[in-house]
Each structure stands twice: as C-alpha cells, then as structure tokens.
Design a protein around this motif. Structure first.
Motif, PDB file in Angstrom:
ATOM      1  N   UNK A 107       0.807  -1.222   0.000  1.00 45.17           N
ATOM      2  CA  UNK A 107       0.000   0.000   0.000  1.00 45.17           C
ATOM      3  C   UNK A 107       0.840   1.273   0.000  1.00 45.17           C
ATOM      4  N   UNK A 108       0.263   2.334  -0.521  1.00 41.30           N
ATOM      5  CA  UNK A 108       0.864   3.660  -0.366  1.00 41.30           C
ATOM      6  C   UNK A 108       0.595   4.123   1.062  1.00 41.30           C
ATOM      7  N   UNK A 109       1.616   4.684   1.692  1.00 44.54           N
ATOM      8  CA  UNK A 109       1.528   5.027   3.110  1.00 44.54           C
ATOM      9  C   UNK A 109       1.957   6.475   3.330  1.00 44.54           C
ATOM     10  N   UNK A 110       1.178   7.191   4.116  1.00 43.07           N
ATOM     11  CA  UNK A 110       1.565   8.512   4.595  1.00 43.07           C
ATOM     12  C   UNK A 110       1.926   8.390   6.063  1.00 43.07           C
ATOM     13  N   UNK A 111       3.191   8.597   6.384  1.00 41.78           N
ATOM     14  CA  UNK A 111       3.647   8.618   7.770  1.00 41.78           C
ATOM     15  C   UNK A 111       3.494  10.044   8.269  1.00 41.78           C
ATOM     16  N   UNK A 112       2.476  10.276   9.082  1.00 42.41           N
ATOM     17  CA  UNK A 112       2.129  11.638   9.502  1.00 42.41           C
ATOM     18  C   UNK A 112       3.016  12.165  10.626  1.00 42.41           C
ATOM     19  N   UNK A 113       3.800  11.285  11.240  1.00 40.76           N
ATOM     20  CA  UNK A 113       4.689  11.677  12.347  1.00 40.76           C
ATOM     21  C   UNK A 113       6.042  11.015  12.114  1.00 40.76           C
ATOM     22  N   UNK A 114       6.778  11.483  11.133  1.00 38.19           N
ATOM     23  CA  UNK A 114       7.941  10.748  10.621  1.00 38.19           C
ATOM     24  C   UNK A 114       9.054  10.556  11.638  1.00 38.19           C
ATOM     25  N   UNK A 115       9.311  11.548  12.497  1.00 37.34           N
ATOM     26  CA  UNK A 115      10.377  11.410  13.476  1.00 37.34           C
ATOM     27  C   UNK A 115      11.724  11.179  12.801  1.00 37.34           C
ATOM     28  N   UNK A 155      -2.104  13.953  -2.306  1.00 33.94           N
ATOM     29  CA  UNK A 155      -2.841  12.815  -2.849  1.00 33.94           C
ATOM     30  C   UNK A 155      -3.185  11.860  -1.713  1.00 33.94           C
ATOM     31  N   UNK A 156      -4.394  11.326  -1.731  1.00 37.71           N
ATOM     32  CA  UNK A 156      -4.827  10.461  -0.630  1.00 37.71           C
ATOM     33  C   UNK A 156      -4.121   9.112  -0.683  1.00 37.71           C
ATOM     34  N   UNK A 157      -3.447   8.719   0.390  1.00 46.51           N
ATOM     35  CA  UNK A 157      -2.791   7.415   0.438  1.00 46.51           C
ATOM     36  C   UNK A 157      -3.787   6.335   0.853  1.00 46.51           C
ATOM     37  N   UNK A 158      -3.414   5.088   0.638  1.00 39.90           N
ATOM     38  CA  UNK A 158      -4.254   4.004   1.139  1.00 39.90           C
ATOM     39  C   UNK A 158      -4.204   3.926   2.662  1.00 39.90           C
ATOM     40  N   UNK A 159      -3.023   4.179   3.221  1.00 36.40           N
ATOM     41  CA  UNK A 159      -2.826   4.043   4.669  1.00 36.40           C
ATOM     42  C   UNK A 159      -2.203   5.316   5.227  1.00 36.40           C
ATOM     43  N   UNK A 160      -2.732   5.784   6.352  1.00 37.66           N
ATOM     44  CA  UNK A 160      -2.063   6.828   7.127  1.00 37.66           C
ATOM     45  C   UNK A 160      -1.545   6.183   8.405  1.00 37.66           C
ATOM     46  N   UNK A 161      -0.248   6.383   8.651  1.00 38.37           N
ATOM     47  CA  UNK A 161       0.435   5.804   9.817  1.00 38.37           C
ATOM     48  C   UNK A 161       0.745   6.917  10.807  1.00 38.37           C
ATOM     49  N   UNK A 162       0.391   6.709  12.072  1.00 37.44           N
ATOM     50  CA  UNK A 162       0.545   7.750  13.095  1.00 37.44           C
ATOM     51  C   UNK A 162       1.230   7.151  14.318  1.00 37.44           C
ATOM     52  N   UNK A 163       2.293   7.799  14.749  1.00 38.30           N
ATOM     53  CA  UNK A 163       3.009   7.379  15.971  1.00 38.30           C
ATOM     54  C   UNK A 163       3.209   8.613  16.835  1.00 38.30           C
ATOM     55  N   UNK A 164       2.168   9.037  17.572  1.00 34.79           N
ATOM     56  CA  UNK A 164       2.244  10.299  18.317  1.00 34.79           C
ATOM     57  C   UNK A 164       3.213  10.210  19.489  1.00 34.79           C
ATOM     58  N   UNK A 165       3.751  11.354  19.872  1.00 35.50           N
ATOM     59  CA  UNK A 165       4.600  11.457  21.054  1.00 35.50           C
ATOM     60  C   UNK A 165       3.721  11.859  22.218  1.00 35.50           C
ATOM     61  N   UNK A 166       3.601  10.963  23.200  1.00 40.82           N
ATOM     62  CA  UNK A 166       2.742  11.233  24.344  1.00 40.82           C
ATOM     63  C   UNK A 166       3.584  11.508  25.587  1.00 40.82           C
ATOM     64  N   UNK A 167       3.025  12.240  26.568  1.00 42.45           N
ATOM     65  CA  UNK A 167       3.764  12.487  27.810  1.00 42.45           C
ATOM     66  C   UNK A 167       4.159  11.177  28.467  1.00 42.45           C
ATOM     67  N   UNK A 168       5.389  11.112  28.972  1.00 41.23           N
ATOM     68  CA  UNK A 168       5.875   9.923  29.665  1.00 41.23           C
ATOM     69  C   UNK A 168       5.871  10.157  31.165  1.00 41.23           C
ATOM     70  N   UNK A 169       5.595   9.099  31.907  1.00 41.73           N
ATOM     71  CA  UNK A 169       5.714   9.169  33.356  1.00 41.73           C
ATOM     72  C   UNK A 169       7.187   9.127  33.729  1.00 41.73           C
ATOM     73  N   UNK A 170       7.476   9.373  34.994  1.00 41.77           N
ATOM     74  CA  UNK A 170       8.877   9.322  35.440  1.00 41.77           C
ATOM     75  C   UNK A 170       9.461   7.934  35.226  1.00 41.77           C
ATOM     76  N   UNK A 171       8.673   6.880  35.465  1.00 45.05           N
ATOM     77  CA  UNK A 171       9.165   5.533  35.263  1.00 45.05           C
ATOM     78  C   UNK A 171       9.467   5.276  33.790  1.00 45.05           C
TER      79      UNK A 171
END
Length: 263
Positions: A103-111, A174-190
């Motif tokens: 599939x064609x993929x859009x990585x919305x949070x490339x990092x 252009x609309x991809x078949x798949x959008x991939x998202x890997x958000x950065x979320x707040x981390x706990x101290x652990x």
C-alpha cells in the motif's frame, strides 16, 4: 519543549564544514553557526552539529550522551533491513503488507524515519511529514546520505519527505491508502528511563497535544486504513474506536479499517 532559540547552536565540527553549517542556520532562522571542535567545553547545551559523518543533534558537556541522528546505512536500522523478518513484521501486518499488496503510506509523524524506512524496504511508497524543523533537518540529511549508497538508494527513492503540520498538509496531498501515526505522548517518570540521547529528541519534538485532531484528519485522508502505534498499555486516542489491534511485547498497533486494501 526546549526554548530552541537560546538553547540550540548550529555548529560545525571543523572549519571546512562551516559554510554548510551557516546555510543550515540561516534556513532554520537560528543564530549564525560557529566551529565547535570540543563538545565537552561548549557553552551551548545543545548543538545541531555538522560533522563528517552527518548532521547530529548533540548535547554538550563532559558526560554528554551520544548524538541523535538519522543513519539508514548501519547499526540497528541496517540490521533490521537485512534480518528483520520481512513482511512477517508486526508493522507490515498492521499496514496491510501481504502477497501482491504494497500500500501507499503517509507517515504523519515521521520522526527519525525508522518505521518509514522499514515499510519502504518492504516495497511500500512513503510520504513522510515531520513538523519539527530540527528533526526534519536530521531526516533530510540522513536520506541524502543514504541516496548515495547503492544498497539502499532504491529504498530511499520510495520515500518523500515534507515539513509542516500533518493536520494541515494531509488535505493538500494525494490520498494514500494508509495513514500511519506514531504520536509522542507524555511519559511518566518511570517511563522516562530511556537512553539520554532520546530524551533530547523528546525535548525537541515535544508532546503531541493534538493527537485526537490528528487521528480525525488521518481518518478523513486514508482510503483504506489508519494505523496508530502506541505503547502496549497506553490508552486509546480519544475519538473513534479502532476496528482491531495487533499487540507485541512493548507496543501495539490500533487499526482503523475503512476499506479493503488492494494492489
């Protein structure tokens, strides 16, 4: 998130690289670059460091950890390309890679581009969006170096990089078949007990406070599915519930199925 204007200095490790560093500083609207040959004695806590190996995000001081940079040619990324399990990898299953389907993929949070590189290695065509100008510069540099390597140039030719806010940019592409998202979320101290260099990455990128809006935009953009990568025990992103999940030892993929994938 760091106050980059005061904390970050663009620098070159050697005088022959200073012109390159100066151009980068101007592009990022930062203070003019300078030569820093010894990071242990640098007055700035953080460098965007032009070296002969590549562009690096480097903390300074006597006990400075290793740099954050994009290297598709060696280390763990190269090992995964050669021995990572191919289409049997969980990320491949999540985006729908299977016999005859890439599939064609859009990585919305490339990092740093590792997940995109894996998918491009498997034959997917990737569009990548990174909102942080600093991380975008690292990724752009890593792709440029990889393009000169005969082993991975074909893979990198399937990867196109954009800089900006994915929520805004997705509607213009252009609309991809798949959008991939890997958000950065707040981390706990652990959870913060990660490599020191990756803490620097988190400081620069910041947390994704708009993940619900990002998911909504992704669902409006993808033609077949949205895939969200999360820590295994992390809560769902607010909004629509996923169709199903794939769970590993430390992470999981929430899959939002919209239509059947096709070749």
């Amino acid at each position: 998130m760091l106050e980059l204007e005061s904390s970050l200095q663009v620098a070159a490790c050697d005088k022959p690289l200073l012109d390159q560093a100066m151009r980068l500083a101007a592009k990022l609207n930062l203070a003019p670059a300078k030569v820093v040959s010894d990071i242990s004695r640098c007055a700035h806590p953080l460098l965007l460091y032009v070296t002969y190996q590549g562009l690096q995000l480097q903390t300074t001081g006597k006990k400075a950890p290793g740099p954050v940079w994009v290297d598709f040619l060696s280390g763990s990324v190269a090992h995964r390309r050669k021995f990572g399990g191919g289409a049997g990898q969980m990320i491949a299953k999540a985006v729908g890679v299977k016999s005859g389907v890439r599939p064609t993929v859009l990585d919305a949070t490339a990092g740093l581009g590792k997940d995109s590189f894996v998918l491009a290695t498997l034959g997917c065509t990737l569009s990548m969006i990174e909102r942080s100008p600093i991380i975008h510069a690292l990724l752009e540099d890593g792709l440029s170096r990889a393009m000169s390597d005969a082993e991975v140039v074909e893979v990198c030719c399937r990867m196109t990089l954009y800089q900006g806010n994915a929520i805004e940019l997705m509607g213009t592409m252009d609309r991809p078949q798949v959008v991939y998202v890997d958000p950065m979320f707040p981390h706990s101290e652990k959870a913060a007990l990660v490599k020191k260099e990756m803490r620097v990455f988190r400081d620069v990128v910041g947390d994704d406070q708009d993940s619900a809006l990002l998911l909504e935009a992704a669902l409006d953009t993808a033609t077949a599915r949205v895939v969200v990568k999360r820590a295994r025990k992390a809560p769902l992103i607010q909004g629509r519930a996923p169709s199903y999940q794939l769970e590993g030892k430390s992470s999981r993929y929430d899959i939002y199925a919209l239509a059947r994938l096709h070749s």
